[in-house]
Design an enzyme around this catalytic site. Structure first.
Site, PDB file in Angstrom:
ATOM      1  N   CYS A 279      54.295   9.916   8.597  1.00 28.09           N
ATOM      2  CA  CYS A 279      53.152   9.721   9.489  1.00 28.09           C
ATOM      3  C   CYS A 279      53.402  10.313  10.884  1.00 28.09           C
ATOM      4  CB  CYS A 279      52.762   8.257   9.570  1.00 28.09           C
ATOM      5  SG  CYS A 279      54.138   7.204   9.938  1.00 28.09           S
ATOM      6  N   ASN A 280      54.661  10.548  11.219  1.00 26.26           N
ATOM      7  CA  ASN A 280      54.948  11.074  12.561  1.00 26.26           C
ATOM      8  C   ASN A 280      55.350  12.532  12.593  1.00 26.26           C
ATOM      9  OD1 ASN A 280      54.382   8.827  14.144  1.00 26.26           O
ATOM     10  ND2 ASN A 280      56.303   7.865  13.536  1.00 26.26           N
TER      11      ASN A 280
ATOM     12  N   GLU B  94      47.907 -10.895  12.007  1.00 22.65           N
ATOM     13  CA  GLU B  94      48.786  -9.762  11.686  1.00 22.65           C
ATOM     14  C   GLU B  94      50.252 -10.004  12.062  1.00 22.65           C
ATOM     15  OE1 GLU B  94      49.013  -5.037  12.624  1.00 22.65           O
ATOM     16  OE2 GLU B  94      47.193  -6.094  13.196  1.00 22.65           O
TER      17      GLU B  94
ATOM     18  N   SER C  52      62.784   9.741  16.184  1.00 17.23           N
ATOM     19  CA  SER C  52      61.674   8.898  15.718  1.00 17.23           C
ATOM     20  C   SER C  52      60.890   8.303  16.884  1.00 17.23           C
ATOM     21  CB  SER C  52      62.217   7.751  14.860  1.00 17.23           C
ATOM     22  OG  SER C  52      62.796   8.265  13.704  1.00 17.23           O
TER      23      SER C  52
ATOM     24  N   GLY D  79      48.543 -19.967  11.670  1.00 14.31           N
ATOM     25  CA  GLY D  79      47.715 -18.787  11.938  1.00 14.31           C
ATOM     26  C   GLY D  79      48.258 -17.575  11.212  1.00 14.31           C
TER      27      GLY D  79
ATOM     28  N   GLU E 264      64.906   3.892  14.151  1.00  8.02           N
ATOM     29  CA  GLU E 264      64.300   3.185  13.007  1.00  8.02           C
ATOM     30  C   GLU E 264      64.907   3.719  11.691  1.00  8.02           C
ATOM     31  OE1 GLU E 264      61.981   4.456  10.749  1.00  8.02           O
ATOM     32  OE2 GLU E 264      61.651   6.448  11.590  1.00  8.02           O
ATOM     33  N   PRO E 265      65.130   2.837  10.718  1.00  4.88           N
ATOM     34  CA  PRO E 265      65.889   3.241   9.546  1.00  4.88           C
ATOM     35  C   PRO E 265      65.091   3.921   8.424  1.00  4.88           C
ATOM     36  CG  PRO E 265      65.446   0.885   9.485  1.00  4.88           C
ATOM     37  CD  PRO E 265      64.804   1.409  10.714  1.00  4.88           C
ATOM     38  N   GLN E 266      63.750   3.751   8.414  1.00  2.00           N
ATOM     39  CA  GLN E 266      62.961   4.263   7.279  1.00  2.00           C
ATOM     40  C   GLN E 266      63.091   5.774   7.109  1.00  2.00           C
ATOM     41  OE1 GLN E 266      61.729   2.106   9.417  1.00  2.00           O
ATOM     42  NE2 GLN E 266      60.934   0.363   8.297  1.00  2.00           N
TER      43      GLN E 266
END
Lengths: 421, 274
Positions: free
Chosen positions: A50-51, A192, A109, A189, A114-116
């Site tokens: 996505c990036n 998100e 990133s 609650g 970030e690890p993904q």
């Protein structure tokens, strides 16, 4: 044979443009097919997240390469990229290698470290391998990129510490409780961020998870997914005395839990710690409950401070990660240089000559001076004859014949020529 | 052998300083080199310390507790041994720095001021003296470690309470683990202190005609024993909170310091170091 990179990422282009060049699984396969068939390219690799969308290619025709890559990307994305050229980066050789290593390490990133991305680099590598797009150079380069990613994660703190509010809340719980598997949490609650905290708690093996929401169906749905227990919103106070972690993520004009309610519970709980995480705005819990013994209360601002501190820690780790990138770059360049024919032939000759000398030396005492001279001549002649054929073949393959680099690499490997330069 | 003992005695504070430095590098900078070698280095130092104690015992023919400064070195050794046991047991390595700073200073003072002699009172040659003092030293070392973990607990507790997320928050283990470490060390301490008290009574009955059970030093020991027993009962049976237990542990250590300083130097007691 040189390496080229055409790419677009979050640093140079906004999401509106990036998404136009982001490739789905199908278009990715189509692009790999086009890259594979292109006669100007020897090897290729395509990374699309996505990036970023990046095409790496190995070619011997520098003047043709970027127009070819632009053409293919335009074709598969259905958008001519010529008007957006300044949003793309065009890198060659060392710059492209460093970029790939930084990408794999999470240094490039949007969320630093970030690890993904490492998994995405690996997945794209497997796909390109299956389609036959990668060869000797890219296989080596991508394996090294994966190794850089792992080294940076294990040898630096670039990936350490929570960098999302949801994960910071779970880390906070882990700073109080030794084993979340023995603890019980209540999520008030199911919005998100609340849902994200509940997911992280489940990943960390929380013992029991209660979920409540004004719309009960939503609580039931999330509870089913996360193996929790949904409770009606009116009844959540009933379970308060048995929980250790309370996450407030509801939208409510007044406090959902007051100081007096917590005070009553604390007295019944033998001073076991009780963590309240309040991410509601306006706040869900009376802030004065933090003054009670064994009660910890943290709101969204406190969690955000943890995130900011961790991001700063990660930024400070960049020079250490860069050192690893430089080390591996040097290793890659050394390996690539070794693929040239001339040094390989020299190394091979040196290796065999060394063996010949050692064997002659071993037998020196058993031979007369005359015999030694003859043995020297005969062995020298044998070595020259043995080397003649591989030398000719290596020269032939280096003139652009298919699999040339692969054969040189194999020769280096079977004769262990790494250190013979 | 005298030279070897003297050499090791000079070397030990330097080695403990390096060990504390390595543990500090791991705690504050998460240094990988320190992480890899600090435990090995500390074990090597402890081995040298044990050799030094044995050689000293053989050469000077007495237990390594004939003076306050000798006792300090033995206390340092006991602290490290108990710390290593807890580190191994609970797999927590970020707390070693705090223990080793204390160990370094104890060993530094000991090495700087100790003077070895073969001429010590005959009473100290009694085997019961060895058992009594070994148990007491192990007890005090454990209780000191318990209170160090208590201090760490309180630092982390107030950092979390006040939303301060610095190095203490990032590097120390969870509050529950710190409390567990403090409790375990207190358990070991109470066990050895009980043994030291019992042997002390038996030994005192044997050698002193007028043995006073309310001697100031003994009273302070009772108090220490009671505080840590209360910590154990409070933690395991009454389920008190970690903060209260940590305060008890730190309070108990204050009593130990009082016992070591005030009673030895200010009051009159039959129970003194020479």
């Amino acid at each position: 044979m040189k390496l080229y990179l055409l790419g677009i990422n979050h640093k140079k282009a906004e999401i509106q443009l990036r998404e136009k060049f982001a490739l789905s699984k199908e278009t990715l396969c189509e692009a790999l097919e086009l890259l594979h068939r292109n006669r100007f390219l020897n090897e290729s690799y395509l990374l699309s997240t996505c990036n970023r969308t990046e095409i790496y290619a190995v070619s011997e025709q520098p003047e043709e390469i970027f127009p070819q890559l632009e053409k293919i990307l335009s074709e598969v994305s259905g958008l001519d990229l010529t008007p957006y050229r300044e949003k793309f980066y065009y890198l060659r050789d060392q710059e492209a290698v460093v970029h790939l290593f930084q990408v794999a390490a999470g240094m490039d990133s949007l969320i630093l470290g970030e690890p993904q991305i490492l998994g995405q680099v690996k997945e794209a590598f497997l796909l390109a391998g299956q389609k036959g797009n990668t060869g000797v150079i890219l296989n080596r380069l991508l394996n090294m990129a994966l190794s850089v990613g792992k080294r940076v994660r294990s040898e630096t703190e670039l990936g350490v510490g929570a960098i999302s509010v949801a994960y910071a809340a779970v880390e906070l719980a882990q700073k109080i409780f030794k084993n979340l598997g023995r603890e019980t949490a209540l999520l008030i609650g199911a919005g998100e961020t609340g849902e994200l905290i509940a997911r992280h708690l489940r990943e960390k093996g929380i013992g029991k998870l209660y979920i409540t929401n004004r719309t009960f169906g939503k609580a039931e749905f999330l509870a089913a997914e996360l193996e929790g227990e949904a409770i009606p919103f009116e009844n959540f106070l009933e379970v308060l005395s048995e929980v250790n972690i309370v996450v407030g993520a509801a939208s409510a004009p007044d406090y959902l839990i007051t100081r007096q309610q917590v005070k009553d519970i604390v007295q019944r709980r033998s001073l076991n710690p009780l963590l309240f995480v309040d991410i509601g705005v306006p706040r869900n819990f009376d802030p004065t409950i933090n003054q009670l013994e064994a009660v910890f209360l943290h709101d969204i601002d406190a969690l955000d401070r943890i995130v900011q501190r961790n991001l700063e820690r990660r930024r400070l780790e960049l020079p250490n990660a860069q050192k690893i990138v430089q080390e591996e770059l040097q290793n890659f360049l050394d390996w690539k240089r070794s693929l040239e024919v001339k040094p390989t032939i020299i190394s091979l000759r040196q290796k065999l000559e060394k063996i010949r000398q050692q064997e002659l030396e071993k037998n020196k005492n058993r031979l007369s001076e005359e015999e030694y001279r003859k043995a020297d001549l005969i062995t020298r002649s044998i070595i020259n004859k043995i080397l003649h054929l591989p030398t000719v073949s290596l020269r032939k393959y280096s003139n652009g014949l298919p699999d040339g680099l692969l054969r040189i690499d194999v020769v280096r490997e079977i004769f262990e020529l790494e250190d013979e330069q | 052998m005298e030279f070897l003992v003297s050499f090791l005695n000079t070397l030990l504070p330097i080695l403990y300083f390096i060990a504390a430095y390595l543990y500090g590098m791991f705690l504050f900078r998460d240094d990988r080199f320190a992480e890899r070698y600090m435990q090995k280095f500390l074990r090597f130092t402890v081995l040298l310390h044990l050799i030094e104690v044995v050689l000293r015992g053989i050469y000077y023919k007495h237990y390594p507790l004939a003076s306050v400064f000798e006792a300090m070195a033995t206390l340092a050794l006991a602290l490290v041994l108990i710390y290593l046991y807890l580190e191994q047991r609970l797999k927590v390595k970020t707390t070693g720095y705090f223990v080793l700073i204390l160990v370094f200073f104890l060993q530094l003072f000991s090495s700087a001021f100790v003077s070895f002699t073969r001429e010590i009172p005959a009473i100290l040659h009694n085997p019961l003296f060895g058992f009594h003092t070994t148990a007491a030293i192990l007890a005090y070392a454990s209780l000191a470690i318990s209170s160090l973990y208590g201090i760490m607990y309180l630092l982390l507790f107030y950092d979390i309470k006040r939303s301060r997320f610095g190095v203490i928050y990032n590097r120390l283990p969870s509050l529950e683990v710190l409390s567990e470490l403090s409790q375990k060390a207190a358990g070991i301490g109470v066990f050895f202190l009980t043994i030291a008290i019992i042997i002390g009574f038996v030994w005192a009955e044997m050698i002193f005609n007028k043995f006073h059970v309310l001697d100031p030093k003994i009273v302070v020991v009772y108090l220490t024993w009671l505080i840590y027993l209360l910590q154990l009962v409070g933690g395991r049976i009454l389920k008190w909170g970690g903060r209260r237990l940590a305060f008890l542990s730190v309070g108990g250590f204050a009593v130990i310091i009082f016992s070591m300083l005030a009673v030895n130097f200010l009051m009159t007691s039959f129970h003194v170091f020479q």
